[in-house]
Design a protein around this motif. Structure first.
Motif, mmCIF file in Angstrom:
data_model
loop_
_atom_site.group_PDB
_atom_site.id
_atom_site.type_symbol
_atom_site.label_atom_id
_atom_site.label_comp_id
_atom_site.label_asym_id
_atom_site.label_seq_id
_atom_site.Cartn_x
_atom_site.Cartn_y
_atom_site.Cartn_z
ATOM 1 N N MET A 1 53.022 30.826 17.008
ATOM 2 C CA MET A 1 53.262 30.935 18.588
ATOM 3 C C MET A 1 52.072 31.633 19.169
ATOM 4 N N ARG A 2 52.008 31.137 20.269
ATOM 5 C CA ARG A 2 50.733 31.718 21.242
ATOM 6 C C ARG A 2 51.230 33.116 21.755
ATOM 7 N N LYS A 3 50.382 34.079 21.922
ATOM 8 C CA LYS A 3 50.809 35.166 22.764
ATOM 9 C C LYS A 3 50.601 34.941 24.236
ATOM 10 N N THR A 4 51.551 34.256 24.912
ATOM 11 C CA THR A 4 51.271 33.987 26.267
ATOM 12 C C THR A 4 50.889 35.001 27.315
ATOM 13 N N TYR A 5 51.114 36.423 27.157
ATOM 14 C CA TYR A 5 50.549 37.386 27.892
ATOM 15 C C TYR A 5 49.104 37.503 28.003
ATOM 16 N N LEU A 6 48.445 37.134 26.773
ATOM 17 C CA LEU A 6 46.931 37.186 26.464
ATOM 18 C C LEU A 6 46.553 35.926 27.377
ATOM 19 N N ASP A 7 47.307 34.801 27.318
ATOM 20 C CA ASP A 7 46.717 33.784 27.893
ATOM 21 C C ASP A 7 46.574 34.084 29.534
ATOM 22 N N ASN A 8 47.718 34.621 29.943
ATOM 23 C CA ASN A 8 47.714 35.155 31.189
ATOM 24 C C ASN A 8 46.896 36.065 31.673
ATOM 25 N N ILE A 9 46.571 36.970 30.814
ATOM 26 C CA ILE A 9 45.331 37.923 31.227
ATOM 27 C C ILE A 9 44.088 37.315 31.376
ATOM 28 N N LYS A 10 43.776 36.327 30.598
ATOM 29 C CA LYS A 10 42.545 35.495 30.431
ATOM 30 C C LYS A 10 42.218 34.970 31.741
ATOM 31 N N TRP A 11 43.380 33.894 32.242
ATOM 32 C CA TRP A 11 43.218 33.167 33.350
ATOM 33 C C TRP A 11 43.163 33.957 34.490
ATOM 34 N N ILE A 12 44.062 35.041 34.646
ATOM 35 C CA ILE A 12 43.965 35.941 35.960
ATOM 36 C C ILE A 12 42.649 36.714 36.035
ATOM 37 N N ALA A 270 48.788 47.238 28.828
ATOM 38 C CA ALA A 270 50.387 47.441 28.964
ATOM 39 C C ALA A 270 51.306 46.785 29.994
ATOM 40 N N PHE A 271 50.803 46.734 31.063
ATOM 41 C CA PHE A 271 51.689 45.817 31.999
ATOM 42 C C PHE A 271 51.830 44.806 31.631
ATOM 43 N N MET A 272 50.799 43.819 31.335
ATOM 44 C CA MET A 272 51.076 42.341 30.992
ATOM 45 C C MET A 272 51.754 42.318 29.493
ATOM 46 N N LYS A 273 51.572 43.018 28.809
ATOM 47 C CA LYS A 273 52.645 43.079 27.464
ATOM 48 C C LYS A 273 53.927 42.976 27.819
ATOM 49 N N ARG A 274 54.349 43.999 28.903
ATOM 50 C CA ARG A 274 55.635 44.035 29.243
ATOM 51 C C ARG A 274 55.951 43.008 30.376
ATOM 52 N N TRP A 275 55.306 42.609 31.055
ATOM 53 C CA TRP A 275 55.570 41.696 32.141
ATOM 54 C C TRP A 275 54.881 40.562 32.101
ATOM 55 N N GLY A 276 53.949 40.414 31.583
ATOM 56 C CA GLY A 276 53.261 39.071 31.506
ATOM 57 C C GLY A 276 53.271 37.839 30.547
ATOM 58 N N GLY A 277 54.636 37.910 30.015
ATOM 59 C CA GLY A 277 54.818 36.653 29.173
ATOM 60 C C GLY A 277 55.610 35.720 29.702
ATOM 61 N N PHE A 278 55.181 35.258 31.008
ATOM 62 C CA PHE A 278 55.808 34.262 31.779
ATOM 63 C C PHE A 278 54.802 33.023 31.481
ATOM 64 N N GLU A 279 55.480 31.780 31.733
ATOM 65 C CA GLU A 279 54.986 30.605 31.620
ATOM 66 C C GLU A 279 55.612 29.541 32.784
ATOM 67 N N ASN A 280 54.749 29.116 33.455
ATOM 68 C CA ASN A 280 55.103 28.075 34.560
ATOM 69 C C ASN A 280 54.088 27.067 34.571
ATOM 70 N N SER A 281 54.020 26.010 35.463
ATOM 71 C CA SER A 281 53.057 24.852 35.464
ATOM 72 C C SER A 281 51.888 25.400 36.080
ATOM 73 N N PHE A 282 51.748 26.261 37.059
ATOM 74 C CA PHE A 282 50.609 26.588 37.586
ATOM 75 C C PHE A 282 49.934 27.711 36.196
ATOM 76 N N SER A 283 50.367 28.521 35.730
ATOM 77 C CA SER A 283 49.821 29.258 34.542
ATOM 78 C C SER A 283 49.502 28.433 33.252
ATOM 79 N N ILE A 284 50.043 27.210 33.032
ATOM 80 C CA ILE A 284 49.873 26.299 31.905
ATOM 81 C C ILE A 284 48.426 25.663 32.432
#
Length: 369
Positions: A1-12, A270-284
């Motif tokens: 499994m990917r760590k989605t919150y890290l993917d989101n940290i990177k693109w943000i 800390a914030f993204m580990k708690r709340w950053g695990g989202f995934e949608n078409s834009f984040s992908i």
């Protein structure tokens, strides 16, 4: 499994880098090689103070984490090969192949090209290419850290890594002293972005400490206090250093700047580990395109800025910011989509080795768990 919150940290974070460069192009603080300010005082320049101290440190920490995740499932030889292709090739051969484009516009923006009439063409080309390194300094440094990491692993043999799994949040906060001390060493004297001390420390802490799931769980439980700490430092930094050269060592080497850099970094984690695990078409979409966006956004941004300056210099500030922002995001992705489809060139400029690589994501694209 990917760590989605890290993917989101990177693109943000990449998106913040792009926006930073948009503001930077018209800023009134660091004026070399840019168009320059619209007014004597520009409060939009505050955005630079908000993000500059921590966003690259955050990327190095996350890159250290991703290096660990990759090495859990791949050999040192594979690690060296993929990192060399992904980081070293674009930042050296790629600069010689494509960097002259950005270098041309950078030198025009700083009025340097007009002074090189008597310089031999080959020398002029090399100067333009090197001037077009731009944001690629990050992957140059990251490749060096990656190669050092292989040697470190052969000596360390996971003994220290296993101990770091028990790192408490209090000690992570106290690492601010380590960050401050490391910021004083291994800095290049002229080009201040090459800060090997602090970025190397961040990369190693990402590898040793933050790559542990239990550490990140402990950190996420403190997300409120760490986020407040980071925001408080942000306000304090902006108040104390407003108007001062935030990208120079007279600011970068201060304890307060490094404190903000560290607390901003762990606050985001800390914030993204708690709340950053989202995934949608834009984040992908952004996750897939952030590598190309990082590589090419400054080229399209500089091109747009130069032509506005040359042909419509009286363009209102709001329109300039809007046009350059669109050029940076859309143009950066468009250039990537074109270049990534050209055989040989895509290997040289983007580090893409085969068709499967075209869809890979930003730093640490491989499975992270």
């Amino acid at each position: 499994m990917r760590k989605t919150y890290l993917d989101n940290i990177k693109w943000i974070t990449v998106a913040l880098v792009v926006l930073y460069h948009v503001i930077y192009m018209y800023n009134g603080i660091e004026v070399y090689g840019v168009v320059g300010p619209f007014h004597k005082v520009q409060y939009q320049d505050m955005f630079q103070y908000i993000v500059y101290p921590w966003f690259m440190l955050l990327l190095f920490v996350v890159s250290g984490m991703c290096a660990r995740f990759y090495l859990d499932n791949h050999s040192h030889r594979e690690f060296i090969r993929t990192r060399t292709r992904k980081y070293l090739v674009p930042s050296t051969l790629g600069v010689l192949t494509f960097g002259w484009v950005l270098g041309y516009y950078n030198m025009n923006l700083s009025d340097a090209l007009g002074t090189m009439g008597n310089v031999p063409k080959i020398i002029r080309y090399l100067i333009m290419a090197i001037s077009g390194t731009g944001p690629l300094w990050y992957i140059q440094v990251l490749w060096i850290f990656s190669m050092i990491l292989v040697v470190f692993r052969k000596v360390e043999k996971d003994r220290l890594y296993q101990k770091c799994a028990k790192t408490p949040v209090g000690l992570i906060v106290a690492f601010v002293l380590l960050i401050w001390e490391s910021a004083q060493i291994l800095n290049t004297p002229i080009i201040s972005v090459y800060r090997f001390g602090i970025y190397g420390t961040g990369f190693l802490l990402g590898y040793l400490v933050f790559s542990h799931e239990e550490v990140m769980e402990r950190l996420s439980r403190c997300w409120i206090s760490l986020t407040i700490l980071g925001l408080t430092c942000c306000i304090g930094f902006c108040v104390l250093f407003w108007g001062k050269p935030y990208a120079e060592h007279e600011v970068l080497d201060t304890f307060f700047c490094n404190g903000y850099a560290w607390f901003g970094t762990i606050g985001v984690l800390a914030f993204m580990k708690r709340w950053g695990g989202f995934e949608n078409s834009f984040s992908i979409f952004m996750t897939k395109k952030s590598w190309g966006l990082y590589l090419f956004h400054y080229t399209s941004l500089a091109m747009c800025s130069y032509y506005i300056k040359k042909f419509v210099p009286e363009t209102p500030a709001v329109i300039c910011y809007g046009l350059v922002t669109i050029a940076a995001f859309v143009g950066g992705i468009l250039i990537y989509e074109i270049v990534s489809r050209i055989p040989v060139i895509r290997w040289l400029v983007c580090g893409i080795g085969g068709k499967k690589d075209v869809s890979k994501k930003f730093i640490g694209t491989e499975k992270t768990a």
